[in-house]
Each structure stands twice: as structure tokens, then as C-alpha cells.
Motif scaffolding. Structure first.
Motif, mmCIF file in Angstrom:
data_model
loop_
_atom_site.group_PDB
_atom_site.id
_atom_site.type_symbol
_atom_site.label_atom_id
_atom_site.label_comp_id
_atom_site.label_asym_id
_atom_site.label_seq_id
_atom_site.Cartn_x
_atom_site.Cartn_y
_atom_site.Cartn_z
ATOM 1 N N VAL A 15 0.849 -1.186 0.000
ATOM 2 C CA VAL A 15 0.000 0.000 0.000
ATOM 3 C C VAL A 15 0.887 1.240 0.000
ATOM 4 C CG1 VAL A 15 -1.789 1.271 1.222
ATOM 5 C CG2 VAL A 15 -1.773 -1.204 1.293
ATOM 6 N N HIS A 16 0.629 2.147 -0.934
ATOM 7 C CA HIS A 16 1.417 3.376 -0.998
ATOM 8 C C HIS A 16 0.517 4.540 -0.627
ATOM 9 C CE1 HIS A 16 3.463 0.429 -3.592
ATOM 10 N NE2 HIS A 16 4.507 0.911 -2.972
ATOM 11 N N SER A 17 0.380 4.750 0.681
ATOM 12 C CA SER A 17 -0.561 5.752 1.178
ATOM 13 C C SER A 17 -0.146 7.163 0.789
ATOM 14 C CB SER A 17 -0.663 5.665 2.701
ATOM 15 O OG SER A 17 -1.788 4.911 3.038
ATOM 16 N N GLY A 18 1.169 7.434 0.819
ATOM 17 C CA GLY A 18 1.662 8.771 0.465
ATOM 18 C C GLY A 18 1.227 9.131 -0.949
ATOM 19 N N ASP A 19 1.324 8.173 -1.848
ATOM 20 C CA ASP A 19 0.934 8.372 -3.243
ATOM 21 C C ASP A 19 -0.558 8.703 -3.329
ATOM 22 O OD1 ASP A 19 1.302 8.285 -6.048
ATOM 23 O OD2 ASP A 19 0.443 6.272 -6.081
ATOM 24 N N ALA A 20 -1.352 7.951 -2.562
ATOM 25 C CA ALA A 20 -2.802 8.165 -2.584
ATOM 26 C C ALA A 20 -3.143 9.559 -2.058
ATOM 27 C CB ALA A 20 -3.497 7.099 -1.746
ATOM 28 N N ILE A 21 -2.458 9.964 -0.972
ATOM 29 C CA ILE A 21 -2.746 11.284 -0.383
ATOM 30 C C ILE A 21 -2.347 12.386 -1.373
ATOM 31 C CG2 ILE A 21 -2.032 12.877 1.468
ATOM 32 C CD1 ILE A 21 -1.932 10.315 3.273
ATOM 33 N N PHE A 22 -1.205 12.172 -2.050
ATOM 34 C CA PHE A 22 -0.745 13.170 -3.025
ATOM 35 C C PHE A 22 -1.773 13.330 -4.144
ATOM 36 C CE2 PHE A 22 1.562 14.108 -7.011
ATOM 37 C CZ PHE A 22 1.975 15.409 -6.700
ATOM 38 N N ILE A 23 -2.239 12.195 -4.684
ATOM 39 C CA ILE A 23 -3.140 12.289 -5.845
ATOM 40 C C ILE A 23 -4.501 12.847 -5.432
ATOM 41 C CG2 ILE A 23 -4.354 10.077 -6.073
ATOM 42 C CD1 ILE A 23 -2.316 11.012 -8.923
ATOM 43 N N LEU A 24 -4.952 12.496 -4.234
ATOM 44 C CA LEU A 24 -6.232 13.056 -3.765
ATOM 45 C C LEU A 24 -6.112 14.572 -3.606
ATOM 46 C CD1 LEU A 24 -7.396 10.384 -1.147
ATOM 47 C CD2 LEU A 24 -8.586 11.014 -3.252
ATOM 48 N N SER A 25 -4.958 15.023 -3.100
ATOM 49 C CA SER A 25 -4.748 16.468 -2.944
ATOM 50 C C SER A 25 -4.721 17.141 -4.311
ATOM 51 C CB SER A 25 -3.426 16.751 -2.218
ATOM 52 O OG SER A 25 -3.358 15.975 -1.055
ATOM 53 N N LEU A 26 -4.110 16.462 -5.285
ATOM 54 C CA LEU A 26 -4.053 17.002 -6.647
ATOM 55 C C LEU A 26 -5.468 17.159 -7.215
ATOM 56 C CD1 LEU A 26 -1.474 17.640 -8.259
ATOM 57 C CD2 LEU A 26 -1.763 15.469 -9.437
ATOM 58 N N ILE A 27 -6.295 16.138 -6.992
ATOM 59 C CA ILE A 27 -7.684 16.208 -7.494
ATOM 60 C C ILE A 27 -8.417 17.366 -6.800
ATOM 61 C CG2 ILE A 27 -9.894 14.987 -7.688
ATOM 62 C CD1 ILE A 27 -8.302 12.361 -7.757
ATOM 63 N N GLY A 28 -8.192 17.486 -5.485
ATOM 64 C CA GLY A 28 -8.832 18.569 -4.730
ATOM 65 C C GLY A 28 -8.414 19.927 -5.306
ATOM 66 N N ALA A 29 -7.121 20.075 -5.574
ATOM 67 C CA ALA A 29 -6.611 21.347 -6.115
ATOM 68 C C ALA A 29 -7.224 21.622 -7.493
ATOM 69 C CB ALA A 29 -5.095 21.298 -6.206
ATOM 70 N N LEU A 30 -7.422 20.574 -8.273
ATOM 71 C CA LEU A 30 -8.054 20.734 -9.593
ATOM 72 C C LEU A 30 -9.463 21.301 -9.442
ATOM 73 C CD1 LEU A 30 -7.002 17.505 -11.535
ATOM 74 C CD2 LEU A 30 -6.940 19.823 -12.443
ATOM 75 N N MET A 31 -10.186 20.791 -8.466
ATOM 76 C CA MET A 31 -11.569 21.246 -8.270
ATOM 77 C C MET A 31 -11.599 22.700 -7.798
ATOM 78 S SD MET A 31 -13.142 18.612 -9.242
ATOM 79 C CE MET A 31 -11.724 18.106 -10.172
ATOM 80 N N VAL A 32 -10.682 23.033 -6.872
ATOM 81 C CA VAL A 32 -10.659 24.400 -6.337
ATOM 82 C C VAL A 32 -10.333 25.384 -7.462
ATOM 83 C CG1 VAL A 32 -9.404 25.970 -4.799
ATOM 84 C CG2 VAL A 32 -10.097 23.705 -3.980
ATOM 85 N N THR A 33 -9.315 25.071 -8.280
ATOM 86 C CA THR A 33 -8.946 26.009 -9.355
ATOM 87 C C THR A 33 -10.060 26.114 -10.396
ATOM 88 O OG1 THR A 33 -7.706 24.186 -10.337
ATOM 89 C CG2 THR A 33 -6.426 25.827 -9.138
ATOM 90 N N LEU A 34 -10.759 25.014 -10.609
ATOM 91 C CA LEU A 34 -11.883 25.066 -11.562
ATOM 92 C C LEU A 34 -12.950 26.050 -11.070
ATOM 93 C CD1 LEU A 34 -13.214 23.816 -14.120
ATOM 94 C CD2 LEU A 34 -14.311 22.172 -12.615
ATOM 95 N N LEU A 35 -13.272 25.943 -9.769
ATOM 96 C CA LEU A 35 -14.320 26.808 -9.209
ATOM 97 C C LEU A 35 -13.864 28.270 -9.166
ATOM 98 C CD1 LEU A 35 -15.641 24.481 -6.345
ATOM 99 C CD2 LEU A 35 -16.852 25.138 -8.433
ATOM 100 N N VAL A 36 -12.604 28.487 -8.808
ATOM 101 C CA VAL A 36 -12.104 29.865 -8.745
ATOM 102 C C VAL A 36 -12.083 30.468 -10.150
ATOM 103 C CG1 VAL A 36 -10.070 31.299 -8.225
ATOM 104 C CG2 VAL A 36 -10.784 29.508 -6.625
ATOM 105 N N THR A 37 -11.711 29.669 -11.155
ATOM 106 C CA THR A 37 -11.663 30.187 -12.531
ATOM 107 C C THR A 37 -13.061 30.629 -12.973
ATOM 108 O OG1 THR A 37 -9.857 28.684 -13.017
ATOM 109 C CG2 THR A 37 -10.935 29.672 -14.902
#
Ligand code: SF4
Ligand code: SF4
Length: 703
Positions: A142-164
Motif C-alpha cells: 500500500v502506498h498511502s503517500g501516493d494516494a494522499i498526493f493524488i487526492l490532494s491534486l484532485i482537490g486542487a483541480l476542483m478548487v482552481t476550476l471553481l475559482v476560474t
């Protein structure tokens, strides 16, 4: 100018992604060939059902819907991502220019609502991973760090989409607030911000969003989230699901000269087994349902798949040439201390990554395969590696040796003589095929008794009970008697394909000699083997499990049952893996019980039907000691007893033995009956013969 810059960035990003994609495809090519393009309609159906509708993910009632939401959101947001890319390349581009008003508003609303839902889902998943830490997301592979990184990336994608889109509105773009409720609310925050600053925020947010999309794309080949790209193709290319095709082991071409049988390394697996490694999401659903893992053994099906991927990424660059530009080919790729090419080639999947102990712990129950949301076949890798252990290395648990010898000598895994096979039928006036053939007669069905049903004292009672049902129903049937031999299933599951093919061909010759068409058997292992695997060798028969056959006889009113209903009986039915998960037979045994005992109250263990827990005997485990952890059969029996059942029903002689044995260990008096015994005990003409009587209590426990 910024469009030129974007075009350059895009070309770089796509170029880098293509480089990695071809690298990963080249690695797959070190596996051997396999045709996975047959039966396209069924594959397409699996893609829709498992891939798009996410039916397997949704089997987990908590995390399932949240993950499905992220997946569906991902699909919806791709439409928006394409608009962003087009905007980057074509000045002033928006879908508004090509879509009619209402359709464009629908697009805006879909992006907005999906972004909000995905953001909420990501927050939940992060909370789960960081705070709740469920057991199935811990452990090997299990690579939890990888999962946390990608989830954060998805979150950042959503935030920038809404701000745009919020800054778009603040700058004067005037879409109805109803289609962009969140952006409309956010835009209020920018009301007092100077126009130039809003413009700058919009610009930065748009670029951030676009760069995050391209970063996400290029991070995938280095991450376990590669599954985002390969899980849909993997589902399409998987072993097509459906009774009769799933769980059938691959035929080995023993004629072909080869130094290595089965798989000791990734080069001996098929490209599809290797693609399974890329597809694993490390969700642990497989391991959480594995009876071996649950009871404390070393085996974890997730680790089998992750290790296969790790070994592939370790050795493939040394075989196909080239390496990743960063020198780290993939998240979780094991580089170990094997620095040189020679040392890498010296490593192998067997022993360096997966141990013998793990492989022999598997009961072949298929719970892992059934549960995997991306249609990975963990069991196929295990089976191929067992073949290597037995056929190439002669490494197997010592207690298996007598079973192999006996199969070779006596055509049965136990040391009984063929002449003892039909002793159970003495005095029952049951003809053999040879006798009927001599008289020029044919039976309606051949009753294939199986080795346990022929030799095991407890299983023989089931055999007798089923024969009585057939006689009571007036079915013209015959047995092979001493001409019946083991169909070879235990040998095949234990990796001895040579022995299996010898036994299977011998059995097929016998069946074909008597022009057998319909076979009924009370053993799910025989049922699966003869029905699903014999066709690989030209043995094609209609094979029916006795539970289905009994159910049909009862439904047609052909079995004369006693009128009195007897006392009320609470009964739990235990699903056999080879009947359920291998062949989709769940209802027939339950229906047979209800019809035979109208006052039966069937209760279900928490793990039942396709989630049923194995009895521990499959995959040749019947002949092996269970030395590590708790015993699987005891674990299962405890679950069944916890239902409050006064009797346990089974439809498999292996389950019967395991649950009786567990009953003795637990000092339980709750009896175990085969469904044939339940029905036979209710036959009118046999009411006084002293056979097993399920409605009369618990006296037969622990036989
Ligand atoms: S087949 Fe069953 S025992 Fe084997 S790995 Fe899968 S879940 Fe575990
Ligand atoms: S093999 Fe399937 S079920 Fe198991 S961890 Fe990987 S994706 Fe999940």
C-alpha cells in the motif's frame, strides 16, 4: 504569446506522457501472448457493468459510492478539461460558441456540481485515509503517500476550476446564476477586489488548473493511480465473467518443449497478468475477503498483484532496454540492492517477491477475483506459480505427496482401490453404465459420484440420499462404478498439470465410450471440472449439480414427500465457492431446502452467497495441514453458529467434512446436512428407515 507558451507546454506534456506510455507498453511485452479479444459482446457488457456502472465498487456500501462518485466525476470533468485545452490553444474559445444556449448551460451546471461533489468526496477519502485508516488500506503493497498526493491534486483541480469560473463571472461573464450556483456565490467575494487583481487571479487560476491537468496526466505513469487510465481496458480484457468461463484454469501445452513450466518470474506470465499489475488500485478489497488472510496466513492477494508489478518494473528495463528518465520507473517499483543488470536478472518473482508459503495458503475460493473492482485475476498468477513450484521445482508441502501418488496409482486422492468405489451402492439396485450398455440401454442421467462421495464415510450418506431421491422420482440413472476415476481437479489446483491432464483424458475417454450426455453430481468440484474445464480436452457434456437437479424434481412434484411438516427448524445454508462464485448457483440449494421443509426458516450468515466465506478445503487445501493462524473452517463454523441456526446445510462433500471437523473443535452439537439428506429424509416411502432426519434435532453433529 500565452497561447504559444501553452502550445509548447502541451506538446512537452503530451510528448512526455507518450514516452512513458510506450515504455509501459514495452514492459508488458515481456509477458507471453494471450488472446483477449474473443467474445466482444460479453466484454463490452462487462465494461459497461463493472467499468462504467461501477457495480463492483458499489459492493462496499461506505467507500463504494464515494469512489464511484469520483470516477463518474472524472468522466464528466473530462469534457471541461478539453475546453480548457482548446482555450489554451485557440484565443477566445469556449463551448458557448458551438453549443446552443441551454446545452451550454447544462455543460456549465454539470461541471460546477460535479466539481463540488468531487471536492466533498476527496475530503471524505482524505479523512478516511489519514484519520480513520481502515485495515484494508494498511499493510504490504500500500502506498498511502501516493494516494494522499493524488487526492490532494484532485482537490486542487476542483478548487482552481471553481475559482476560474467565479472570477469569470466577477469579470462580467453573465450566465444564469442557477447553472453556476457555487461560482455565483464565490463571485460575490471578488465584488470589492479591483478589476485588475481579479483578472490576475483568473489568469493564474486558469493556468494552475491547466498545468494541474497536465501534471496529473504525467504523474499517473509513476503512480499506482495508473489505474485511472488502464482499469477500463483491463476490465474489457479480463477473463470474461459468467458461469462456465470464469475460474477455468488455463490449459498447458505439455507437448511443447519448455524448460520452465508455469511461472517463476514475470516473463512466464501473460501480458494480461502484467497489465493486472498496472491496474491495481491497492484498495485491499481482495485481501479483506481472502479467507487465508483473514485467518492470519501470509497470503494477501493484493500483495501478489503489487509484487508482480514491482518485479515487472524492476526487471523490464533490463530486458527491453532503457529506463525512466528520473531513474525511478514507478511508485513502489522495487529497486532493492540489485544494482547490476545481472543481479536484476538473477532475482525472480518467486522467492524474492512471493514466497512458497503464500502460494500454498490459497484455497482457490475466488473471493479476491470476485471482489476486485478493476477485474484483476489474482488467482491466475497464484495458479501459474504453483505449477512452476510443482512441475519445474518439485517443491510442494510434503503431505501432498501421498495424494499425488494415490491419484496416479488408484485414480483417487485417497488410497482406496477402484473396486471399493461403488460399495456404497450395495443392495440399492443401481446399475452401472457398463451393465446398461451391455443390455443396449441408456440412462437419462449419469450420476457422477466423485471420490469423496465414493470413499468418505460421511459423504457416502449424501451419495445414498441422492440416489434414493432419484429412485423415488423414477429417474433412470446409472453410475460408472469402478470405472469412475478422479477427474483430476485436486491435481490441477495443486499445480500438477501433468497428472491432471492424464486423469481428465482418462475420464473423458470413459464418458465418451458410453456416449454420456447428461451428468449429475453432488460435488461442486466435479461439477465445475467436468462442466467447465473438460471442454478444453474435448469432453462436452451437460453437467448439473445435484442441488439444481433436486430443485427441479421438487418443483415438478416428482419426489413424494411426507405430508406432515415436522417441527420448525432454523437452518443456515453455507455456500460452496465452486458452486457459487465459480458457477453462480445460489438459489437452487436454498429453494430445495424450502420445498423439502416447508417449515424451515433459512437464516443467512453475514458472509453469504457471493460474499460467502470459504470452508478452507479448496485449491487442494483439503490435503494440506493448516499450521498458521486460526483455522478457516472454525472461523466459518463460528459465523454459521452465530446465526442461531439449529442445523447447517451444505451442498458439497468438502464443505461437509470441513464444517463437521470445525463443529468437533468447537464442541458444537449443531448438525451439518447435505441438502440431499434433508430431502431424502422427507421422502414418504422412506419415513422409517433411520436415515438422517434434519427435523428431528441435533444428534448427528460431528460425524
Ligand atoms: S482465491 Fe481465495 S484464498 Fe486464494 S487469494 Fe483469492 S481470496 Fe485468498
Ligand atoms: S487486486 Fe483489485 S481488489 Fe486487490 S487491491 Fe488491487 S484493485 Fe483492489
Amino acid at each position: 504569446m500565452s497561447h504559444v507558451a501553452f502550445a509548447l507546454v502541451l506538446a512537452l506534456a503530451l510528448g512526455f506522457f507518450s514516452y512513458n506510455a510506450q515504455r509501459l507498453v514495452r514492459y508488458l511485452r515481456i509477458g507471453h501472448d494471450e488472446n483477449r479479444l474473443n467474445d466482444i459482446p460479453r466484454r463490452a457488457w462487462n465494461l459497461l457493468r463493472i467499468g462504467i456502472a461501477q457495480t463492483k465498487i458499489l459492493r462496499d456500501p461506505l467507500a463504494g459510492p464515494v469512489h464511484a462518485l469520483v470516477f463518474w466525476g472524472f468522466l464528466v470533468l473530462q469534457v471541461g478539461a478539453l475546453e480548457i485545452i482548446a482555450q489554451g490553444l485557440i484565443p477566445g474559445f469556449t463551448y458557448a460558441k458551438i453549443l446552443p444556449g441551454p446545452l451550454y448551460w447544462l455543460f456549465l451546471a454539470s461541471q460546477e456540481l460535479t466539481a463540488a461533489a468531487v471536492l466533498a468526496a476527496v475530503a471524505l477519502l482524505l479523512y478516511r485515509r489519514i484519520v480513520v485508516k481502515p485495515r484494508r488500506l494498511q499493510g504490504d503493497g500500500v502506498h498511502s503517500g501516493d494516494a494522499i498526493f493524488i487526492l490532494s491534486l484532485i482537490g486542487a483541480l476542483m478548487v482552481t476550476l471553481l475559482v476560474t469560473s467565479a472570477t469569470d463571472r466577477a469579470l462580467g461573464v453573465d450566465h444564469p446564476a442557477a447553472v453556476q450556483p457555487l461560482s455565483a456565490a464565490l463571485a460575490q467575494l471578488f465584488a470589492s477586489v479591483p478589476h485588475g487583481a481579479v483578472q490576475a487571479i483568473h489568469h493564474v487560476s486558469w493556468w494552475l488548473h491547466a498545468l494541474l491537468i497536465l501534471t496529473f496526466l504525467n504523474y499517473l505513469p509513476y503512480s499506482k493511480h495508473l489505474h485511472v487510465i488502464v482499469s477500463l481496458p483491463n476490465t474489457f480484457l479480463s477473463n470474461t465473467s459468467g458461469p462456465g468461463t470464469v475460474g477455468a484454469m488455463k490449459k498447458m501445452d505439455l507437448e511443447q518443449e519448455t524448460e520452465v513450466f508455469g511461472a517463476a518470474d514475470v516473463t512466464h506470465l501473460s501480458w494480461k497478468n502484467l497489465l493486472d499489475g498496472y491496474s491495481c488500485t491497492e484498495c485491499g478489497r481482495c485481501t479483506s475477503v481472502c479467507p487465508a488472510n483473514i485467518t492470519g496466513k501470509a497470503l494477501s492477494p493484493r500483495k501478489i498483484v503489487v509484487n508482480t508489478r514491482q518485479r515487472l518494473l524492476e526487471v523490464a528495463p533490463a530486458i527491453v532496454g532503457g529506463d525512466d528518465v528520473f531513474g525511478m520507473p514507478f511508485i513502489g517499483a522495487a529497486r532493492g540492492d540489485a544494482e547490476s543488470r545481472a543481479a536484476l536478472l538473477d532475482h525472480k518473482l518467486l522467492d524474492n517477491f512471493i514466497t512458497e508459503e503464500e502460494l500454498w495458503s490459497c484455497t482457490s475460493c475466488r473471493a479476491c477475483v470476485y471482489e476486485c473492482p478493476v477485474s484483476i485475476d489474482q488467482l491466475e498468477i497464484i495458479n501459474e506459480m504453483r505449477r512452476n513450484l510443482v512441475l519445474t521445482e518439485s517443491r510442494f508441502p510434503e503431505e501432498v505427496q501421498p495424494a499425488f501418488e494415490s491419484l496416479e496409482r488408484n485414480g483417487s486422492p485417497w488410497a482406496f482401490q477402484p473396486s471399493e468405489r461403488a460399495q456404497w451402492a450395495e443392495g440399492m439396485d443401481i446399475p452401472t453404465m457398463a451393465e446398461l450398455w451391455e443390455r443396449g440401454e441408456r440412462p437419462d442421467i449419469l450420476f457422477w459420484v466423485g471420490c469423496m462421495g465414493s470413499f468418505d464415510d460421511r459423504a457416502k450418506k449424501t451419495t445414498v440420499a441422492f440416489a434414493r431421491i432419484l429412485q423415488a422420482a423414477g429417474i433412470k440413472f446409472a453410475i460408472l462404478g469402478q470405472e469412475e476415476t478422479c477427474n483430476g481437479d485436486p491435481a490441477r489446483r495443486m499445480g500438477n498439470e501433468y497428472l491432471y491432464q492424464m486423469l481428465a483424458q482418462q475420464a473423458i475417454e470413459t464418458l465418451n465410450r458410453y456416449e454420456v450426455f447428461t451428468i449429475v453430481t453432488s460435488c461442486p468440484h466435479c461439477f465445475h471440472q467436468i462442466g467447465n474445464e473438460f471442454p478444453q480436452f474435448g469432453g462436452n457434456y451437460e453437467v448439473i449439480h445435484h442441488s439444481t437437479y433436486i430443485e427441479r424434481l421438487l418443483a415438478d412434484g416428482m419426489v413424494p414427500l411426507k405430508h406432515e411438516t415436522g417441527e420448525k427448524l432454523v437452518m443456515a445454508y453455507h455456500d460452496s465457492c465452486y458452486l457459487g462464485r465459480y458457477n453462480d448457483v445460489y438459489d437452487a440449494p436454498r429453494e430445495a431446502l424450502k420445498r423439502a421443509l416447508p417449515v424451515v426458516q433459512l437464516v443467512e450468515a453475514p458472509r453469504s452467497r457471493d460474499k460467502g466465506l470459504c470452508c478452507g478445503a479448496g485449491g487442494g487445501r483439503m490435503w494440506m495441514e493448516e499450521r498458521v493462524g486460526q483455522r478457516i473452517n472454525v472461523e466459518r463454523k463460528k459465523e454459521l453458529l452465530a446465526t442461531g441456526a439449529e442445523a447447517v446445510a451444505v451442498a458439497c462433500p468438502f464443505c461437509m467434512t470441513m464444517l463437521n471437523d470445525a463443529g468437533m473443535k468447537l464442541e458444537s452439537t449443531v448438525p451439518v446436512y447435505d441438502i440431499a439428506e434433508v430431502v431424502a429424509a422427507r421422502i414418504e416411502a422412506r419415513s422409517g428407515d433411520g436415515e438422517a432426519r434434519p427435523s428431528e434435532g441435533r444428534s448427528e453433529a460431528g460425524e
